[in-house]
Design a protein around this motif. Structure first.
Motif, mmCIF file in Angstrom:
data_model
loop_
_atom_site.group_PDB
_atom_site.id
_atom_site.type_symbol
_atom_site.label_atom_id
_atom_site.label_comp_id
_atom_site.label_asym_id
_atom_site.label_seq_id
_atom_site.Cartn_x
_atom_site.Cartn_y
_atom_site.Cartn_z
ATOM 1 N N CYS A 126 -8.816 -70.963 -12.137
ATOM 2 C CA CYS A 126 -9.132 -72.238 -11.490
ATOM 3 C C CYS A 126 -10.051 -71.995 -10.303
ATOM 4 C CB CYS A 126 -7.841 -72.909 -11.027
ATOM 5 S SG CYS A 126 -8.108 -74.545 -10.339
ATOM 6 N N VAL A 128 -10.548 -74.311 -7.902
ATOM 7 C CA VAL A 128 -10.181 -75.116 -6.727
ATOM 8 C C VAL A 128 -9.671 -74.210 -5.599
ATOM 9 C CG1 VAL A 128 -8.675 -76.971 -5.894
ATOM 10 C CG2 VAL A 128 -9.683 -77.116 -8.172
ATOM 11 N N GLY A 129 -8.945 -73.172 -5.994
ATOM 12 C CA GLY A 129 -8.556 -72.132 -5.041
ATOM 13 C C GLY A 129 -7.503 -72.524 -4.030
ATOM 14 N N PHE A 132 -2.125 -71.633 -1.841
ATOM 15 C CA PHE A 132 -0.738 -71.266 -2.159
ATOM 16 C C PHE A 132 -0.529 -70.999 -3.643
ATOM 17 C CE2 PHE A 132 -1.532 -75.800 -1.775
ATOM 18 C CZ PHE A 132 -1.234 -76.233 -3.058
ATOM 19 N N CYS A 133 -1.619 -71.028 -4.436
ATOM 20 C CA CYS A 133 -1.474 -71.013 -5.896
ATOM 21 C C CYS A 133 -1.983 -69.708 -6.511
ATOM 22 C CB CYS A 133 -2.232 -72.197 -6.483
ATOM 23 S SG CYS A 133 -2.334 -72.158 -8.272
ATOM 24 N N SER A 135 -2.891 -69.317 -9.623
ATOM 25 C CA SER A 135 -3.962 -69.527 -10.605
ATOM 26 C C SER A 135 -5.352 -69.458 -9.990
ATOM 27 C CB SER A 135 -3.819 -70.901 -11.274
ATOM 28 O OG SER A 135 -2.714 -70.911 -12.103
ATOM 29 N N GLY A 136 -5.409 -69.802 -8.697
ATOM 30 C CA GLY A 136 -6.717 -69.830 -8.050
ATOM 31 C C GLY A 136 -7.229 -68.437 -7.696
ATOM 32 N N GLY A 174 -1.030 -77.604 -15.595
ATOM 33 C CA GLY A 174 -1.001 -76.148 -15.664
ATOM 34 C C GLY A 174 -2.225 -75.574 -14.973
ATOM 35 N N MET A 175 -2.672 -74.468 -15.495
ATOM 36 C CA MET A 175 -3.793 -73.774 -14.875
ATOM 37 C C MET A 175 -5.083 -74.587 -15.004
ATOM 38 S SD MET A 175 -4.673 -69.958 -16.031
ATOM 39 C CE MET A 175 -3.057 -69.412 -15.572
ATOM 40 N N GLY A 176 -5.807 -74.703 -13.889
ATOM 41 C CA GLY A 176 -7.105 -75.383 -13.946
ATOM 42 C C GLY A 176 -7.068 -76.798 -13.389
ATOM 43 N N CYS A 348 2.473 -72.391 -11.095
ATOM 44 C CA CYS A 348 1.211 -72.224 -11.805
ATOM 45 C C CYS A 348 0.591 -70.830 -11.622
ATOM 46 C CB CYS A 348 0.297 -73.296 -11.242
ATOM 47 S SG CYS A 348 -1.271 -73.381 -11.991
#
Ligand code: SF4
Length: 360
Positions: A126, A128-129, A132-133, A135-136, A174-176, A348
């Motif tokens: 992802c 967006v970054g 706290f995630c 996935s980013g 989910g992711m993204g 995520c």
């Protein structure tokens, strides 16, 4: 008379789920088969959860062979599965190009009121970054295709069907960032409804807040629920937590959400992930309540699931409940979502991250 395909046309198998029924009809026509076989295939795949063309017994054997040479129903490998008590399951899927994504099945309720939700990824990684995630971390590698999004849902639906249960809800959380893969997200919503029979009102599209895309979505006649991942009640704090928010004014996002509500009649949900000492002060609850009441939106509070490399901390349950009370006292319609994630690496990107980190 149906035409046998040449070897060169069938060396790379296509993802069947990337094809609409109409596109499959065209493919059939190219080989001289009648169009109605496309609907038969669709029934086998989406209603009977059959993955092997050889098992689609009402198709001519020559067609079954040709379909098998041209298509694969599922193309991913299930690399890892993480189960939590209570039935939450997270799958790590690896796609043919080596990219991997996560899909989560979240059960709730039982018997007559069973709710079985699948949380779908729309991108590999992802951009967006969010700070706290998981996935980013590492950015985005690519968008998923419609077939790859549908495959996630269909895998879960098939698993549920094998134990006499049904998939009832879908969330694009989910992711993204789903609205950054706009065309695929919209088409996937339509086909989840048409082919898998998931009611559109039981489908939620989550976004970090892209005003132009939210307005466009309002005009699609999807009837899906829009969830805004707010996570901070002020522009200043939001910019610190969500790098993309630097370039997107919070007021513009909220205006777009108001328009979504006005045009669709669908109440917007505000997703708010509680981070200890960051966005869980009483003042934040009052500010959040102001936004929620202004939008007539429902607030969904989540408690943060810690990620090893990141500095954020999960608040205590008492603190989260106090935040919920403050919100309600200020007039907001809110609830605190049960965390089913800690044991299943369900925040995520965590399973993928853990899988990709070197051991030790
Ligand atoms: S929380 Fe969602 S939008 Fe933010 S980085 Fe993670 S996947 Fe992307």
């Amino acid at each position: 008379m149906p035409v046998e395909p040449t070897a060169g046309e069938t060396t790379a198998r296509s993802h069947l789920l990337d094809f609409t029924t109409e596109e499959l009809e065209l493919w059939l026509d190219d080989f001289g088969w009648p169009a109605f076989h496309a609907r038969q295939v669709r029934r086998w795949v989406f209603e009977q959860h059959v993955r092997r063309f050889a098992d689609m017994t009402d198709l001519p054997s020559g067609l079954r062979r040709q379909l098998d040479e041209g298509f694969a129903v599922f193309v991913a490998d299930e690399v890892e599965r993480s189960n939590a008590p209570g039935g939450t399951a997270k799958l790590l899927l690896r796609w043919p190009d080596g990219a991997s994504t996560e899909t989560v099945m979240i059960p709730a309720g039982d018997h007559g009121r069973a709710r079985r939700t699948v949380c779908l990824s729309t991108q590999v990684g992802c951009n967006v970054g969010c700070r706290f995630c998981a996935s980013g971390i590492g950015g985005m590698r690519r968008n998923l295709s419609v077939g790859e999004v549908l495959e996630q849902a269909l895998r879960i639906a098939a698993e549920l069907a094998s134990r006499g249960e049904s998939l009832t809800h879908v969330v694009f959380m989910g992711m993204g960032e789903p609205l950054a893969n706009y065309g695929v997200t919209v088409e996937a919503v339509r086909r989840l409804n048409r082919a898998l029979g998931i009611g559109r009102r039981r489908i939620t599209v989550s976004t970090v807040g892209l005003p132009k895309q939210i307005r466009r979505l309002a005009g699609e006649d999807l009837q899906a629920t829009l969830a805004l991942s707010l996570h901070a009640p002020t522009s200043e704090l939001r910019r610190r937590l969500i790098p993309w928010a630097e370039a997107i004014d919070l007021d513009a996002v909220l205006d777009a959400c108001r328009e979504y509500f006005r045009r669709t009649g669908r109440e917007v949900t505000l997703e708010y992930c509680l981070l200890a000492g960051v966005n869980d002060e009483p003042e934040h609850a009052r500010q959040l309540a102001e936004i929620a009441t202004g939008l007539r939106a429902h607030v969904n509070l989540m408690m943060y699931n810690p990620v090893v490399e990141l500095p954020f901390v999960r608040p205590s349950r008492n603190r989260a409940i106090a935040f919920l009370k403050d919100l309600r006292a200020a007039g907001a319609n809110a609830h605190l979502r049960h965390s089913r994630g800690l044991e299943a690496d369900a925040a995520c990107g965590q399973l993928r991250r853990r899988h990709e980190l070197p051991a030790g």
